[in-house]
Design a protein around this motif. Structure first.
Motif, PDB file in Angstrom:
ATOM      1  N   ASP A 105       0.865  -1.164   0.000  1.00 31.72           N
ATOM      2  CA  ASP A 105       0.000   0.000   0.000  1.00 31.72           C
ATOM      3  C   ASP A 105       0.911   1.227   0.000  1.00 31.72           C
ATOM      4  OD1 ASP A 105      -1.542   2.241   0.754  1.00 31.72           O
ATOM      5  OD2 ASP A 105      -2.916   1.003   1.930  1.00 31.72           O
ATOM      6  N   PRO A 106       0.862   2.057  -1.052  1.00 34.46           N
ATOM      7  CA  PRO A 106       1.814   3.173  -1.156  1.00 34.46           C
ATOM      8  C   PRO A 106       1.720   4.179  -0.010  1.00 34.46           C
ATOM      9  CG  PRO A 106       0.059   3.374  -2.791  1.00 34.46           C
ATOM     10  CD  PRO A 106      -0.069   2.016  -2.185  1.00 34.46           C
ATOM     11  N   LYS A 107       0.635   4.123   0.763  1.00 36.61           N
ATOM     12  CA  LYS A 107       0.500   5.037   1.901  1.00 36.61           C
ATOM     13  C   LYS A 107       1.045   4.431   3.200  1.00 36.61           C
ATOM     14  CE  LYS A 107      -3.651   7.280   0.034  1.00 36.61           C
ATOM     15  NZ  LYS A 107      -5.100   7.565   0.276  1.00 36.61           N
ATOM     16  N   LYS A 108       1.367   3.134   3.159  1.00 40.08           N
ATOM     17  CA  LYS A 108       1.771   2.464   4.397  1.00 40.08           C
ATOM     18  C   LYS A 108       3.172   1.862   4.361  1.00 40.08           C
ATOM     19  CE  LYS A 108      -2.963   1.008   5.614  1.00 40.08           C
ATOM     20  NZ  LYS A 108      -3.826  -0.179   5.860  1.00 40.08           N
ATOM     21  N   ALA A 109       3.629   1.445   3.178  1.00 39.28           N
ATOM     22  CA  ALA A 109       4.867   0.657   3.153  1.00 39.28           C
ATOM     23  C   ALA A 109       5.705   0.924   1.916  1.00 39.28           C
ATOM     24  CB  ALA A 109       4.541  -0.830   3.241  1.00 39.28           C
ATOM     25  N   PHE A 113      11.768  -1.675   2.038  1.00 42.17           N
ATOM     26  CA  PHE A 113      11.849  -1.856   3.487  1.00 42.17           C
ATOM     27  C   PHE A 113      11.289  -3.219   3.882  1.00 42.17           C
ATOM     28  CE2 PHE A 113      10.125  -1.748   7.754  1.00 42.17           C
ATOM     29  CZ  PHE A 113      11.144  -1.158   8.494  1.00 42.17           C
ATOM     30  N   VAL A 114      10.137  -3.576   3.301  1.00 45.40           N
ATOM     31  CA  VAL A 114       9.517  -4.865   3.618  1.00 45.40           C
ATOM     32  C   VAL A 114      10.447  -6.008   3.201  1.00 45.40           C
ATOM     33  CG1 VAL A 114       7.555  -6.377   3.154  1.00 45.40           C
ATOM     34  CG2 VAL A 114       7.195  -3.916   3.460  1.00 45.40           C
ATOM     35  N   LYS A 115      11.071  -5.870   2.041  1.00 44.23           N
ATOM     36  CA  LYS A 115      12.016  -6.899   1.592  1.00 44.23           C
ATOM     37  C   LYS A 115      13.159  -7.065   2.599  1.00 44.23           C
ATOM     38  CE  LYS A 115      15.577  -8.075  -1.677  1.00 44.23           C
ATOM     39  NZ  LYS A 115      16.053  -9.078  -0.713  1.00 44.23           N
ATOM     40  N   TYR A 116      13.751  -5.945   3.008  1.00 42.12           N
ATOM     41  CA  TYR A 116      14.862  -6.018   3.962  1.00 42.12           C
ATOM     42  C   TYR A 116      14.406  -6.598   5.303  1.00 42.12           C
ATOM     43  CZ  TYR A 116      17.716  -3.196   0.779  1.00 42.12           C
ATOM     44  OH  TYR A 116      18.435  -2.735  -0.295  1.00 42.12           O
ATOM     45  N   TYR A 117      13.208  -6.226   5.727  1.00 40.00           N
ATOM     46  CA  TYR A 117      12.708  -6.762   7.004  1.00 40.00           C
ATOM     47  C   TYR A 117      12.500  -8.269   6.881  1.00 40.00           C
ATOM     48  CZ  TYR A 117      10.733  -6.270  11.649  1.00 40.00           C
ATOM     49  OH  TYR A 117      10.542  -6.345  13.009  1.00 40.00           O
ATOM     50  N   PRO A 150       8.278   1.659  11.020  1.00 40.01           N
ATOM     51  CA  PRO A 150       8.168   3.066  11.390  1.00 40.01           C
ATOM     52  C   PRO A 150       7.288   3.800  10.384  1.00 40.01           C
ATOM     53  CG  PRO A 150      10.172   2.742  10.162  1.00 40.01           C
ATOM     54  CD  PRO A 150       9.484   1.400  10.233  1.00 40.01           C
ATOM     55  N   THR A 151       7.323   5.119  10.397  1.00 40.18           N
ATOM     56  CA  THR A 151       6.557   5.907   9.428  1.00 40.18           C
ATOM     57  C   THR A 151       7.051   5.611   8.023  1.00 40.18           C
ATOM     58  OG1 THR A 151       8.089   7.766   9.506  1.00 40.18           O
ATOM     59  CG2 THR A 151       6.280   7.761  11.113  1.00 40.18           C
ATOM     60  N   LEU A 152       6.235   5.905   7.042  1.00 36.97           N
ATOM     61  CA  LEU A 152       6.607   5.638   5.654  1.00 36.97           C
ATOM     62  C   LEU A 152       7.890   6.376   5.266  1.00 36.97           C
ATOM     63  CD1 LEU A 152       6.012   4.374   2.900  1.00 36.97           C
ATOM     64  CD2 LEU A 152       4.508   6.342   2.411  1.00 36.97           C
ATOM     65  N   LYS A 153       8.032   7.628   5.700  1.00 36.60           N
ATOM     66  CA  LYS A 153       9.234   8.389   5.352  1.00 36.60           C
ATOM     67  C   LYS A 153      10.486   7.763   5.956  1.00 36.60           C
ATOM     68  CE  LYS A 153       7.236  12.957   4.414  1.00 36.60           C
ATOM     69  NZ  LYS A 153       7.246  14.401   4.780  1.00 36.60           N
ATOM     70  N   THR A 154      10.373   7.258   7.169  1.00 39.75           N
ATOM     71  CA  THR A 154      11.524   6.598   7.794  1.00 39.75           C
ATOM     72  C   THR A 154      11.828   5.287   7.076  1.00 39.75           C
ATOM     73  OG1 THR A 154      11.015   7.600   9.931  1.00 39.75           O
ATOM     74  CG2 THR A 154      12.456   5.686   9.937  1.00 39.75           C
ATOM     75  N   GLN A 155      10.790   4.556   6.688  1.00 32.51           N
ATOM     76  CA  GLN A 155      11.001   3.349   5.891  1.00 32.51           C
ATOM     77  C   GLN A 155      11.785   3.669   4.624  1.00 32.51           C
ATOM     78  OE1 GLN A 155       7.555   0.799   5.069  1.00 32.51           O
ATOM     79  NE2 GLN A 155       6.441   1.849   6.715  1.00 32.51           N
ATOM     80  N   GLN A 156      11.375   4.729   3.960  1.00 34.98           N
ATOM     81  CA  GLN A 156      12.024   5.107   2.698  1.00 34.98           C
ATOM     82  C   GLN A 156      13.477   5.494   2.913  1.00 34.98           C
ATOM     83  OE1 GLN A 156       9.203   8.150   1.631  1.00 34.98           O
ATOM     84  NE2 GLN A 156       7.944   6.761   0.387  1.00 34.98           N
ATOM     85  N   ARG A 157      13.750   6.200   4.002  1.00 33.08           N
ATOM     86  CA  ARG A 157      15.125   6.612   4.291  1.00 33.08           C
ATOM     87  C   ARG A 157      16.008   5.394   4.588  1.00 33.08           C
ATOM     88  NH1 ARG A 157      19.499   8.700   3.107  1.00 33.08           N
ATOM     89  NH2 ARG A 157      20.814   9.507   4.794  1.00 33.08           N
ATOM     90  N   ILE A 158      15.504   4.470   5.393  1.00 35.35           N
ATOM     91  CA  ILE A 158      16.251   3.239   5.697  1.00 35.35           C
ATOM     92  C   ILE A 158      16.479   2.434   4.426  1.00 35.35           C
ATOM     93  CG2 ILE A 158      16.089   0.995   6.862  1.00 35.35           C
ATOM     94  CD1 ILE A 158      14.640   2.467   9.150  1.00 35.35           C
ATOM     95  N   ALA A 159      15.445   2.309   3.605  1.00 39.85           N
ATOM     96  CA  ALA A 159      15.569   1.563   2.352  1.00 39.85           C
ATOM     97  C   ALA A 159      16.583   2.226   1.419  1.00 39.85           C
ATOM     98  CB  ALA A 159      14.205   1.444   1.673  1.00 39.85           C
ATOM     99  N   ASP A 160      16.594   3.548   1.382  1.00 43.07           N
ATOM    100  CA  ASP A 160      17.567   4.266   0.546  1.00 43.07           C
ATOM    101  C   ASP A 160      19.001   3.925   0.952  1.00 43.07           C
ATOM    102  OD1 ASP A 160      15.626   5.526  -0.954  1.00 43.07           O
ATOM    103  OD2 ASP A 160      15.679   7.399   0.195  1.00 43.07           O
ATOM    104  N   ALA A 409      14.172  11.073   8.735  1.00 40.96           N
ATOM    105  CA  ALA A 409      13.325  11.021   7.551  1.00 40.96           C
ATOM    106  C   ALA A 409      13.436  12.334   6.807  1.00 40.96           C
ATOM    107  CB  ALA A 409      11.876  10.756   7.953  1.00 40.96           C
ATOM    108  N   THR A 410      13.559  12.256   5.482  1.00 45.80           N
ATOM    109  CA  THR A 410      13.683  13.467   4.670  1.00 45.80           C
ATOM    110  C   THR A 410      12.407  13.722   3.904  1.00 45.80           C
ATOM    111  OG1 THR A 410      14.667  12.133   2.898  1.00 45.80           O
ATOM    112  CG2 THR A 410      16.177  13.198   4.449  1.00 45.80           C
TER     113      THR A 410
END
Length: 410
Positions: A105-109, A113-117, A150-160, A409-410
């Motif tokens: 869901d683009p608003k949740k995940a 990040f899910v792959k790494y988890y 975490p929040t979507l933005k934090t997920q994106q930062r970790i994934a980056d 998160a950026t």
């Protein structure tokens, strides 16, 4: 970042989850295959890195009709045979019901990040999936795991951050493929199409394998190379494995590249008291049976092998790793087609030694080895770089995904 932002979610709370489809029976019906639609199987996912783009089978229109075409960005998760392996679809493709597809869901995940988890949960998933006949991870079991997010933005930062390492790995893998293609192409040019340096001065003569350049001959592979295999020390003797210092290669570790490290190591005592034996660095290995039948590898260091691996050892100075490896690679399907055994369909050492192949002039093979050795050395260097990058990423991964390392998160 506040760790209180991290909350547990089931996978189906972060997006949609569905099994692949392959409903037609029998599944090996010829009309289902050979079309334009990639059909990804569990082995393809296990062999993939971050993105899934390589496949060994395709579906026809009939194949697609009884399956489903998934979009790029789908996370593919294996639930049978190879448990909890995963990769993100890089192209549109189909997969069977032994694979689960996750669409975030683009608003949740963030799918990365899910792959790494999921990578951090792999061992747990494999542990609960062990069965008496075949390992299996049901969808219900998969959905029982918590993904602390975490929040979507934090997920994106970790994934980056983590994806930076995977991009380096994929770049090195692309360079490896180029070097492999160059070596394979040169072999075909010289020894299949006979367009080697100075070929104009070599008339063709008749042989058992058709017309070949004058001065060449048809021989058995065993005339050029000795073969040998190892063994499995008794599992009932822990002293054969505990604190072992000798790399021990199993057939599933033969993946058409160099073997840098092994899952298990054995002791000197195991070598002395079992059929396992140590082969030198640069020995070419062939998988005789099992899931990787026909797959090749080159030892980067001296190592022992199990009995499912056949070691290829040169009899002649000019006929080293390059010619052996590429002869077996180019002729792999032909060799597998000669296999024996109704139950396991294995390749044997005898079959391999009796395989008919060409023996070019020694000077030409020596020249070929000198030209292609830098390609093989380059592949080894890149594989070692990949291993180092992967090790660094894997050290970071659990700390980032547990919130131990805070990111902004950026």
């Amino acid at each position: 970042m506040n760790n209180k932002e991290w909350k547990p979610h089931k996978l189906d709370e972060l997006g949609s989850v569905g099994r692949g489809k392959s409903r037609h029976r029998p599944r090996n019906a010829a009309h289902l295959y050979g079309g334009p639609y990639p059909f990804f199987q569990t082995g393809d996912i296990k062999a993939a890195g971050f993105h899934l783009t390589e496949f060994t089978q395709t579906y026809s229109e009939d194949g697609l009709a009884q399956s489903k075409l998934w979009e790029p960005g789908t996370l593919c998760i294996t639930i049978a045979a190879n448990i909890a392996e995963n990769a993100i679809l890089g192209v549109k493709g189909c997969f069977p019901d032994s694979v689960v597809g996750f669409i975030p869901d683009p608003k949740k995940a963030d799918v990365r990040f899910v792959k790494y988890y999921l990578d951090t949960l792999k061992l747990q998933m494999q542990s609960i999936s062990r069965g008496t006949t075949q390992d299996n991870l049901s969808v219900d079991k998969l959905l029982s795991f918590d993904f602390n997010t975490p929040t979507l933005k934090t997920q994106q930062r970790i994934a980056d951050i983590l994806a930076t390492y995977d991009e380096l790995i994929e770049n090195s893998q692309r360079r490896i493929k180029i070097l492999e293609s160059m070596a394979r192409g040169l072999y075909r040019e010289w020894f299949v199409h006979f367009r080697f340096p100075g070929h104009e001065g070599h008339p063709r003569v008749a042989s058992a394998l058709g017309e070949i350049p004058e001065g060449w001959s048809v021989v058995k592979f065993g005339d050029l190379y000795n073969t040998g295999s190892g063994g499995t020390p008794s599992r009932a003797r822990p002293e054969y494995f505990m604190e072992g210092s000798i790399a021990w290669v199993k057939s599933q570790e033969l993946l058409d590249g160099f073997v840098l490290s092994t899952e298990e190591r054995i002791t000197e005592r195991a070598i002395l008291e079992s059929s396992a034996k140590v082969f030198p660095a640069n020995t070419v290995l062939v998988a005789l049976y099992g899931a990787t039948i026909g797959k090749l590898a080159i030892l980067s260091q001296a190592a022992a092998t199990n009995q499912a691996c056949c070691a290829v050892l040169s009899k002649l100075n000019s006929y080293g790793r390059e010619f052996a490896y590429l002869t077996l690679l180019v002729n792999r399907e032909k060799i597998i087609g000669m296999r024996l055994g109704a139950a396991q369909q294995n390749i044997s050492q005898v079959l391999l030694r009796n395989f008919e192949c060409l023996k070019p002039q020694d000077e030409l093979v020596h020249r070929f080895s000198k030209v292609t050795a830098p390609f093989f050395d380059g592949i080894l260097t890149l594989q070692r770089q990949i291993e180092n990058i992967r090790r660094t990423r894997d050290l970071l991964l659990p700390r980032l995904l547990s919130g131990q390392i805070e990111v902004e998160a950026t």
